[in-house]
Design a protein around this motif. Structure first.
Motif, PDB file in Angstrom:
ATOM      1  N   UNK A 270       0.834  -1.209   0.000  1.00  0.00           N
ATOM      2  CA  UNK A 270       0.000   0.000   0.000  1.00  0.00           C
ATOM      3  C   UNK A 270       0.867   1.256   0.000  1.00  0.00           C
ATOM      4  N   UNK A 271       1.942   1.232   0.752  1.00  0.00           N
ATOM      5  CA  UNK A 271       2.832   2.383   0.796  1.00  0.00           C
ATOM      6  C   UNK A 271       3.482   2.629  -0.559  1.00  0.00           C
ATOM      7  N   UNK A 272       3.765   1.557  -1.285  1.00  0.00           N
ATOM      8  CA  UNK A 272       4.401   1.696  -2.598  1.00  0.00           C
ATOM      9  C   UNK A 272       3.502   2.450  -3.578  1.00  0.00           C
ATOM     10  N   UNK A 273       2.191   2.384  -3.359  1.00  0.00           N
ATOM     11  CA  UNK A 273       1.283   3.148  -4.213  1.00  0.00           C
ATOM     12  C   UNK A 273       1.466   4.645  -4.006  1.00  0.00           C
ATOM     13  N   UNK A 274       1.829   5.049  -2.796  1.00  0.00           N
ATOM     14  CA  UNK A 274       2.077   6.463  -2.491  1.00  0.00           C
ATOM     15  C   UNK A 274       3.514   6.871  -2.790  1.00  0.00           C
ATOM     16  N   UNK A 275       4.405   5.907  -2.822  1.00  0.00           N
ATOM     17  CA  UNK A 275       5.817   6.190  -3.069  1.00  0.00           C
ATOM     18  C   UNK A 275       6.326   5.285  -4.187  1.00  0.00           C
ATOM     19  N   UNK A 276       5.817   5.472  -5.404  1.00  0.00           N
ATOM     20  CA  UNK A 276       6.176   4.557  -6.495  1.00  0.00           C
ATOM     21  C   UNK A 276       7.655   4.608  -6.878  1.00  0.00           C
ATOM     22  N   UNK A 277       8.318   5.731  -6.669  1.00  0.00           N
ATOM     23  CA  UNK A 277       9.737   5.797  -7.033  1.00  0.00           C
ATOM     24  C   UNK A 277      10.579   4.924  -6.109  1.00  0.00           C
ATOM     25  N   UNK A 278      10.146   4.767  -4.869  1.00  0.00           N
ATOM     26  CA  UNK A 278      10.837   3.852  -3.950  1.00  0.00           C
ATOM     27  C   UNK A 278      10.415   2.412  -4.207  1.00  0.00           C
ATOM     28  N   UNK A 279       9.109   2.208  -4.351  1.00  0.00           N
ATOM     29  CA  UNK A 279       8.609   0.864  -4.625  1.00  0.00           C
ATOM     30  C   UNK A 279       8.785  -0.071  -3.447  1.00  0.00           C
ATOM     31  N   UNK A 280       8.216  -1.260  -3.568  1.00  0.00           N
ATOM     32  CA  UNK A 280       8.275  -2.228  -2.477  1.00  0.00           C
ATOM     33  C   UNK A 280       9.708  -2.633  -2.154  1.00  0.00           C
ATOM     34  N   UNK A 281      10.555  -2.726  -3.175  1.00  0.00           N
ATOM     35  CA  UNK A 281      11.936  -3.170  -2.972  1.00  0.00           C
ATOM     36  C   UNK A 281      12.669  -2.290  -1.966  1.00  0.00           C
ATOM     37  N   UNK A 282      12.519  -0.968  -2.075  1.00  0.00           N
ATOM     38  CA  UNK A 282      13.232  -0.059  -1.184  1.00  0.00           C
ATOM     39  C   UNK A 282      12.453   0.233   0.099  1.00  0.00           C
ATOM     40  N   UNK A 283      11.136   0.166   0.022  1.00  0.00           N
ATOM     41  CA  UNK A 283      10.324   0.438   1.208  1.00  0.00           C
ATOM     42  C   UNK A 283      10.384  -0.705   2.220  1.00  0.00           C
ATOM     43  N   UNK A 284      10.510  -1.930   1.753  1.00  0.00           N
ATOM     44  CA  UNK A 284      10.492  -3.086   2.658  1.00  0.00           C
ATOM     45  C   UNK A 284      11.560  -3.000   3.743  1.00  0.00           C
ATOM     46  N   UNK A 285      12.834  -2.750   3.430  1.00  0.00           N
ATOM     47  CA  UNK A 285      13.819  -2.658   4.511  1.00  0.00           C
ATOM     48  C   UNK A 285      13.610  -1.446   5.416  1.00  0.00           C
ATOM     49  N   UNK A 286      13.094  -0.361   4.832  1.00  0.00           N
ATOM     50  CA  UNK A 286      12.812   0.822   5.663  1.00  0.00           C
ATOM     51  C   UNK A 286      11.748   0.494   6.691  1.00  0.00           C
ATOM     52  N   UNK A 287      10.646  -0.123   6.239  1.00  0.00           N
ATOM     53  CA  UNK A 287       9.553  -0.422   7.157  1.00  0.00           C
ATOM     54  C   UNK A 287       9.930  -1.519   8.138  1.00  0.00           C
ATOM     55  N   UNK A 288      10.775  -2.438   7.723  1.00  0.00           N
ATOM     56  CA  UNK A 288      11.244  -3.460   8.665  1.00  0.00           C
ATOM     57  C   UNK A 288      12.013  -2.801   9.809  1.00  0.00           C
ATOM     58  N   UNK A 289      12.866  -1.824   9.474  1.00  0.00           N
ATOM     59  CA  UNK A 289      13.621  -1.114  10.503  1.00  0.00           C
ATOM     60  C   UNK A 289      12.690  -0.316  11.411  1.00  0.00           C
ATOM     61  N   UNK A 290      11.672   0.311  10.828  1.00  0.00           N
ATOM     62  CA  UNK A 290      10.715   1.085  11.620  1.00  0.00           C
ATOM     63  C   UNK A 290       9.959   0.176  12.574  1.00  0.00           C
TER      64      UNK A 290
END
Length: 304
Positions: A270-290
């Motif tokens: 869902x977050x990747x829809x708001x941040x398509x330039x990051x996409x799931x690939x880059x958002x996944x480690x960020x959210x895991x850390x959060x």
């Protein structure tokens, strides 16, 4: 109604109203409070950012000591004084009379622009009709300020509605700016800003970072914009951590053992829809850390 639809900015002292970040302006002085019995030069000796005259006798002091002149809501129909104030060569802040329509408000702004040098800012005060303020901004192309002195709790809503700046009752101006570069003006006699100024500063920083587009042209401006985004991000992360702590108290199985990986993957999608330039690939480690940081914090608090 104004036909000036191109968006433009007006400089008020060291601040630019209408482009870049929203600003906070303290130091509005109304000479009307003195009913013509005070020396305007004495009242304005601290150099007011915005000054409202009581009569034409106050205008020389305003021209010398203020950054902008206010055409106040209480006397917008005093055309001789409006014309004289607009002719000072200062930016003119045109406040909407409570019963005035948008057409009347913008018409007065056009009159002030013609009587002066064209530098006019709209101001919505009193009970704050934020919808009308936004419509006037769109129709005129002029920058708008919201005077939140009586409604400080509406600061974030005003920024979200498009206000280019907030007016807050407070001390007079200085060029000093806060650490986050949100753009404000006030003399601080203590180590921290006054409470209302802090609320307004948070509104232009957090709400502005989320909702106000910026196009920085220099490296310092870009870094200041990043600082504002980081401030908003920190505020949201703190709130998320607090909510995660509540979840841990409510879950039958808490801590790391209670992680729902399927839910986390759906969250990232869902977050990747708001941040398509990051996409799931880059958002996944960020959210895991959060998520891990929030779980560690919850564990630490449970051990106290």
């Amino acid at each position: 109604m104004s036909s000036t639809l191109e968006r433009h900015a007006v400089a008020v002292g060291d601040l630019l109203v209408g482009e870049g970040p929203a600003v906070v302006i303290a130091g509005r002085v109304s000479l009307r409070a003195h009913h013509g019995q005070a020396d305007a030069f004495e009242v304005l000796r601290e150099r007011a950012t915005l000054a409202e005259p009581y009569s034409a006798a106050d205008l020389p002091a305003i021209a010398e000591l203020a950054d902008a002149v206010v055409v106040g809501a209480a006397w917008t129909r005093d055309i001789p004084l409006v014309r004289a104030a607009a002719g000072l060569g200062l930016p003119v802040v045109v406040e909407r009379r409570a019963a005035a329509s948008m057409e009347e408000w913008l018409g007065l702004a056009d009159y002030c622009a013609a009587a002066g040098d064209g530098r006019v800012i709209l101001c919505e005060g009193g009970r704050l009709d934020l919808g009308l303020m936004r419509a006037a901004q769109a129709a005129s192309g002029r920058p708008v300020l919201a005077d939140v002195s009586r409604n400080i709790e509406l600061s974030a809503a005003a920024v979200a509605a498009g206000a280019d700046g907030l007016i807050v009752d407070g001390p007079c101006r200085t060029a000093e700016a806060p650490e986050q570069g949100s753009g404000w003006t006030a003399t601080r006699t203590d180590a921290e800003p006054l409470p209302d100024l802090r609320v307004a500063e948070e509104a232009v920083t957090v709400a502005g970072a989320l909702l106000r587009p910026e196009s920085p042209a220099t490296l310092p401006e870009c870094r200041q914009a990043i600082d504002r985004v980081d401030a908003a991000l920190a505020t949201l992360l703190e709130r998320r951590a607090a909510l995660a702590g509540v979840v841990q108290r409510l879950k039958p199985v808490g801590g790391f053992a209670g992680r729902d990986m399927a839910r986390e993957r759906a969250l990232v999608a869902r977050m990747a829809l708001r941040a398509p330039s990051l996409g799931e690939k880059h958002l996944a480690p960020i959210m895991n850390a959060v998520i891990e940081a929030g779980l560690h914090l919850a564990e630490e608090r449970s051990e106290r």
